[in-house]
Design a protein around this motif. Sequence first.
Motif, PDB file in Angstrom:
ATOM      1  N   ALA A   9       0.834  -1.203   0.000  1.00 29.77           N
ATOM      2  CA  ALA A   9       0.000   0.000   0.000  1.00 29.77           C
ATOM      3  C   ALA A   9       0.867   1.250   0.000  1.00 29.77           C
ATOM      4  CB  ALA A   9      -0.929  -0.002   1.201  1.00 29.77           C
ATOM      5  N   LYS A  10       1.937   1.236   0.786  1.00 31.38           N
ATOM      6  CA  LYS A  10       2.842   2.390   0.839  1.00 31.38           C
ATOM      7  C   LYS A  10       3.470   2.647  -0.518  1.00 31.38           C
ATOM      8  CE  LYS A  10       4.022   2.196   5.695  1.00 31.38           C
ATOM      9  NZ  LYS A  10       5.044   1.927   6.681  1.00 31.38           N
ATOM     10  N   SER A  11       3.785   1.596  -1.253  1.00 32.32           N
ATOM     11  CA  SER A  11       4.421   1.759  -2.548  1.00 32.32           C
ATOM     12  C   SER A  11       3.445   2.256  -3.609  1.00 32.32           C
ATOM     13  CB  SER A  11       5.054   0.444  -3.008  1.00 32.32           C
ATOM     14  OG  SER A  11       4.058  -0.504  -3.312  1.00 32.32           O
ATOM     15  N   GLN A  12       2.138   2.299  -3.292  1.00 36.15           N
ATOM     16  CA  GLN A  12       1.145   2.771  -4.248  1.00 36.15           C
ATOM     17  C   GLN A  12       1.044   4.285  -4.286  1.00 36.15           C
ATOM     18  OE1 GLN A  12      -2.519   0.883  -3.275  1.00 36.15           O
ATOM     19  NE2 GLN A  12      -1.752  -1.138  -3.713  1.00 36.15           N
ATOM     20  N   GLU A  13       1.641   4.963  -3.322  1.00 33.76           N
ATOM     21  CA  GLU A  13       1.596   6.419  -3.317  1.00 33.76           C
ATOM     22  C   GLU A  13       2.380   6.936  -4.519  1.00 33.76           C
ATOM     23  OE1 GLU A  13      -0.285   8.129  -1.131  1.00 33.76           O
ATOM     24  OE2 GLU A  13      -0.819   6.235  -0.202  1.00 33.76           O
ATOM     25  N   LEU A  14       1.822   7.897  -5.207  1.00 37.85           N
ATOM     26  CA  LEU A  14       2.494   8.466  -6.364  1.00 37.85           C
ATOM     27  C   LEU A  14       3.594   9.418  -5.918  1.00 37.85           C
ATOM     28  CD1 LEU A  14      -0.649   9.183  -8.523  1.00 37.85           C
ATOM     29  CD2 LEU A  14       1.001   7.361  -8.837  1.00 37.85           C
ATOM     30  N   PRO A  15       4.666   9.514  -6.696  1.00 34.98           N
ATOM     31  CA  PRO A  15       5.763  10.411  -6.329  1.00 34.98           C
ATOM     32  C   PRO A  15       5.268  11.853  -6.226  1.00 34.98           C
ATOM     33  CG  PRO A  15       6.335   9.065  -8.254  1.00 34.98           C
ATOM     34  CD  PRO A  15       4.893   8.825  -7.947  1.00 34.98           C
ATOM     35  N   ARG A  22      -6.930  11.895 -13.179  1.00 36.97           N
ATOM     36  CA  ARG A  22      -7.599  10.591 -13.135  1.00 36.97           C
ATOM     37  C   ARG A  22      -6.619   9.511 -13.579  1.00 36.97           C
ATOM     38  NH1 ARG A  22     -12.140  13.189 -16.462  1.00 36.97           N
ATOM     39  NH2 ARG A  22     -13.524  13.991 -14.844  1.00 36.97           N
ATOM     40  N   ILE A  23      -6.888   8.301 -13.097  1.00 38.04           N
ATOM     41  CA  ILE A  23      -6.131   7.126 -13.526  1.00 38.04           C
ATOM     42  C   ILE A  23      -7.123   6.059 -13.951  1.00 38.04           C
ATOM     43  CG2 ILE A  23      -4.681   5.215 -12.723  1.00 38.04           C
ATOM     44  CD1 ILE A  23      -3.059   7.173 -11.156  1.00 38.04           C
ATOM     45  N   CYS A  24      -6.816   5.433 -15.081  1.00 42.14           N
ATOM     46  CA  CYS A  24      -7.664   4.354 -15.599  1.00 42.14           C
ATOM     47  C   CYS A  24      -7.126   3.022 -15.087  1.00 42.14           C
ATOM     48  CB  CYS A  24      -7.649   4.382 -17.122  1.00 42.14           C
ATOM     49  SG  CYS A  24      -8.707   3.136 -17.862  1.00 42.14           S
ATOM     50  N   VAL A  25      -8.006   2.251 -14.466  1.00 42.69           N
ATOM     51  CA  VAL A  25      -7.625   0.960 -13.909  1.00 42.69           C
ATOM     52  C   VAL A  25      -8.409  -0.142 -14.615  1.00 42.69           C
ATOM     53  CG1 VAL A  25      -7.646  -0.479 -11.840  1.00 42.69           C
ATOM     54  CG2 VAL A  25      -7.054   1.938 -11.654  1.00 42.69           C
ATOM     55  N   TYR A  26      -7.682  -1.097 -15.167  1.00 39.25           N
ATOM     56  CA  TYR A  26      -8.304  -2.288 -15.743  1.00 39.25           C
ATOM     57  C   TYR A  26      -8.153  -3.397 -14.710  1.00 39.25           C
ATOM     58  CZ  TYR A  26      -8.213  -0.105 -20.360  1.00 39.25           C
ATOM     59  OH  TYR A  26      -8.410   0.733 -21.420  1.00 39.25           O
ATOM     60  N   GLY A  27      -9.238  -4.042 -14.365  1.00 40.11           N
ATOM     61  CA  GLY A  27      -9.171  -5.113 -13.379  1.00 40.11           C
ATOM     62  C   GLY A  27     -10.205  -6.176 -13.680  1.00 40.11           C
ATOM     63  N   GLY A  28     -10.056  -7.304 -13.041  1.00 38.69           N
ATOM     64  CA  GLY A  28     -10.971  -8.408 -13.249  1.00 38.69           C
ATOM     65  C   GLY A  28     -12.335  -8.163 -12.612  1.00 38.69           C
ATOM     66  N   GLN A  51      -5.358  10.988  -2.517  1.00 38.54           N
ATOM     67  CA  GLN A  51      -4.565  11.917  -3.327  1.00 38.54           C
ATOM     68  C   GLN A  51      -5.424  12.731  -4.301  1.00 38.54           C
ATOM     69  OE1 GLN A  51      -0.599  10.187  -4.518  1.00 38.54           O
ATOM     70  NE2 GLN A  51      -1.622   8.333  -3.789  1.00 38.54           N
ATOM     71  N   LYS A  52      -6.751  12.607  -4.145  1.00 37.63           N
ATOM     72  CA  LYS A  52      -7.699  13.355  -4.986  1.00 37.63           C
ATOM     73  C   LYS A  52      -7.540  13.018  -6.468  1.00 37.63           C
ATOM     74  CE  LYS A  52      -9.174  15.978  -1.486  1.00 37.63           C
ATOM     75  NZ  LYS A  52      -9.442  15.097  -0.390  1.00 37.63           N
ATOM     76  N   ILE A  53      -7.278  11.741  -6.749  1.00 31.29           N
ATOM     77  CA  ILE A  53      -7.153  11.254  -8.115  1.00 31.29           C
ATOM     78  C   ILE A  53      -8.402  10.458  -8.440  1.00 31.29           C
ATOM     79  CG2 ILE A  53      -5.833   9.785  -9.686  1.00 31.29           C
ATOM     80  CD1 ILE A  53      -3.368  10.391  -7.914  1.00 31.29           C
TER      81      ILE A  53
END
Length: 116
Positions: A9-15, A22-28, A51-53
């Motif tokens: 989870a910590k590594s998911q923070e954006l620099p 916005r970010i597009c997420v493709y998932g099952g 992060q308000k994304i």
Amino acid sequence: HPAAVASMAKSQELPSGRCFRRICVYGGSSSKVRAEYLQLAVLLGQSLARQKIGLVFGGGKVGLMGAVADAVLAMKGEVIGVIPRSMVDLEIAHEGCTSLRVVETMHERKALMAEL
């Protein structure tokens, strides 16, 4: 594996210094997914909302897609779903989205998701 999930989870923070609207997420969309993957999907959604994304995703209410969307929505974040009409007819559309765009084909879906 709570420690591993927390570490990821910590590594998911954006620099810092990067700006994403916005970010597009493709998932099952399968409901048969390991609990660890669902936990990570929730953590991703929470990270985006913090992060308000905004989230752009496939529009489904089940599986990893639904978990990410639910997590963003729970934190009052923006969620835009893009789903083919055939899936709406099967009653798997996520009705809680900030905006749910219904398209006719998978090609339209992918193009609109990329545009948003």
